[in-house]
Structure formats: C-alpha cells, structure tokens
Design a protein around this motif. Structure first.
Motif, PDB file in Angstrom:
ATOM      1  N   PHE A  95       0.840  -1.184   0.000  1.00  0.00           N
ATOM      2  CA  PHE A  95       0.000   0.000   0.000  1.00  0.00           C
ATOM      3  C   PHE A  95       0.881   1.241   0.000  1.00  0.00           C
ATOM      4  O   PHE A  95       1.875   1.295   0.710  1.00  0.00           O
ATOM      5  CB  PHE A  95      -0.898   0.026   1.246  1.00  0.00           C
ATOM      6  N   GLY A  96       0.497   2.226  -0.778  1.00  0.00           N
ATOM      7  CA  GLY A  96       1.238   3.473  -0.838  1.00  0.00           C
ATOM      8  C   GLY A  96       1.385   4.142   0.505  1.00  0.00           C
ATOM      9  O   GLY A  96       2.381   4.788   0.796  1.00  0.00           O
ATOM     10  N   TYR A  97       0.397   3.988   1.374  1.00  0.00           N
ATOM     11  CA  TYR A  97       0.427   4.610   2.691  1.00  0.00           C
ATOM     12  C   TYR A  97       1.597   4.082   3.524  1.00  0.00           C
ATOM     13  O   TYR A  97       2.242   4.819   4.250  1.00  0.00           O
ATOM     14  CB  TYR A  97      -0.906   4.347   3.402  1.00  0.00           C
ATOM     15  N   TRP A  98       1.874   2.757   3.456  1.00  0.00           N
ATOM     16  CA  TRP A  98       2.926   2.147   4.264  1.00  0.00           C
ATOM     17  C   TRP A  98       4.239   2.007   3.517  1.00  0.00           C
ATOM     18  O   TRP A  98       5.230   1.616   4.085  1.00  0.00           O
ATOM     19  CB  TRP A  98       2.499   0.755   4.741  1.00  0.00           C
ATOM     20  N   GLY A  99       4.261   2.279   2.268  1.00  0.00           N
ATOM     21  CA  GLY A  99       5.492   2.125   1.509  1.00  0.00           C
ATOM     22  C   GLY A  99       5.187   1.924   0.042  1.00  0.00           C
ATOM     23  O   GLY A  99       4.058   2.077  -0.408  1.00  0.00           O
ATOM     24  N   LYS A 100       6.186   1.595  -0.709  1.00  0.00           N
ATOM     25  CA  LYS A 100       6.036   1.435  -2.155  1.00  0.00           C
ATOM     26  C   LYS A 100       5.378   0.105  -2.492  1.00  0.00           C
ATOM     27  O   LYS A 100       5.503  -0.869  -1.759  1.00  0.00           O
ATOM     28  CB  LYS A 100       7.405   1.488  -2.820  1.00  0.00           C
ATOM     29  N   HIS A 101       4.703   0.096  -3.643  1.00  0.00           N
ATOM     30  CA  HIS A 101       4.200  -1.170  -4.161  1.00  0.00           C
ATOM     31  C   HIS A 101       5.388  -2.017  -4.576  1.00  0.00           C
ATOM     32  O   HIS A 101       6.381  -1.515  -5.093  1.00  0.00           O
ATOM     33  CB  HIS A 101       3.289  -0.933  -5.370  1.00  0.00           C
ATOM     34  N   LYS A 102       5.281  -3.295  -4.334  1.00  0.00           N
ATOM     35  CA  LYS A 102       6.349  -4.226  -4.684  1.00  0.00           C
ATOM     36  C   LYS A 102       5.795  -5.248  -5.663  1.00  0.00           C
ATOM     37  O   LYS A 102       4.622  -5.625  -5.565  1.00  0.00           O
ATOM     38  CB  LYS A 102       6.853  -4.948  -3.435  1.00  0.00           C
ATOM     39  N   PRO A 103       6.622  -5.728  -6.590  1.00  0.00           N
ATOM     40  CA  PRO A 103       6.121  -6.748  -7.513  1.00  0.00           C
ATOM     41  C   PRO A 103       5.893  -8.080  -6.789  1.00  0.00           C
ATOM     42  O   PRO A 103       6.646  -8.441  -5.888  1.00  0.00           O
ATOM     43  CB  PRO A 103       7.235  -6.882  -8.554  1.00  0.00           C
ATOM     44  N   VAL A 104       4.822  -8.761  -7.170  1.00  0.00           N
ATOM     45  CA  VAL A 104       4.583 -10.117  -6.676  1.00  0.00           C
ATOM     46  C   VAL A 104       5.646 -10.996  -7.317  1.00  0.00           C
ATOM     47  O   VAL A 104       5.827 -10.961  -8.539  1.00  0.00           O
ATOM     48  CB  VAL A 104       3.173 -10.601  -7.053  1.00  0.00           C
TER      49      VAL A 104
END
Length: 127
Positions: free
Chosen positions: A64-73
């Motif tokens: 989630f953008g709120y807690w950090g960057k999106h990461k690839p699955v």
C-alpha cells in the motif's frame, strides 16, 4: 453475534495470516508459534461452521502506498500452487483444499509472498 443469530452467514475479510487455521502445520519456525484468529473461531464454532478462503496471486504488485512502495509479486516457482494454477491459463480459479487435497503437502506464496510448504488443508479450506 453468531450465537444470537445462529442461522446467519457472516463474511469476515482480512489478510490470510490472521484468518488461517493451523498455521503451525507449515514448515516455518515462526509460524509454528503463531495462533491465528481463524483457529480460535473454528474451535469455538466448529470445523464445519467456518470456511477459510484465502487468495493467491501469480503476478502484479502488492503493498500500500500509505505504508510504503508497491512491490512486484514474485513469479511463482515451478511446483507451487500458484504456478500450477497459472499454467491452466484461467483468469481466476477456485481450489477446495478441504475437499480435493486434504492432508496433501503443497507449496504456496499465500503468506507474505514467501514460499511455504505443508498440509495446506489444515491451514486454509480453499483458495
């Protein structure tokens, strides 16, 4: 609520690690000590009164953008449940571990996108 309304159906939505049943069945030292809420709910209401349905992903991003960057699955490794499902070529699939794979050791990325192996039908009823 369920004791006051025993005929009602209730859906609880949340992260699988919280709703899992017997997480200690997985081959992971940290999870052997973990007692998720799903286990307590199944114990209180009965195995047949609760169905734990988890979700799997074979691609895309998580976080989630709120807690950090999106990461690839991470791409699922050969032999994992995700890889086997992707190989079928369907956009969506349903797997009933409770009925079709009881006690069968499977490997999945269902917890934190890290491969875990064990008798998944003891942890989750279906994906």
């Amino acid at each position: 609520y369920l004791r006051q309304h025993p005929r009602e159906k209730v859906i609880c939505w949340g992260a699988l690690p919280h709703f899992a049943n017997k997480a200690e069945a997985l081959e992971n030292d940290e999870l052997r000590q973990y007692r998720p809420m799903g286990r307590a709910v199944k114990a209180a209401l009965g195995e047949d009164a609760v169905y734990v349905l988890g979700t799997l992903s074979g691609g895309g991003t998580h976080g989630f953008g709120y807690w950090g960057k999106h990461k690839p699955v991470p791409p699922p490794a050969s032999g994992t449940l995700e890889a086997d499902l992707l190989a079928q070529g369907q956009d969506y699939s349903f797997v009933s571990l409770k009925h079709d794979a009881p006690g069968r050791a499977l490997t999945t990325y269902a917890f934190e996108y890290k491969p875990l192996t064990g008798p998944l039908s003891e942890v989750v009823d279906g994906f």
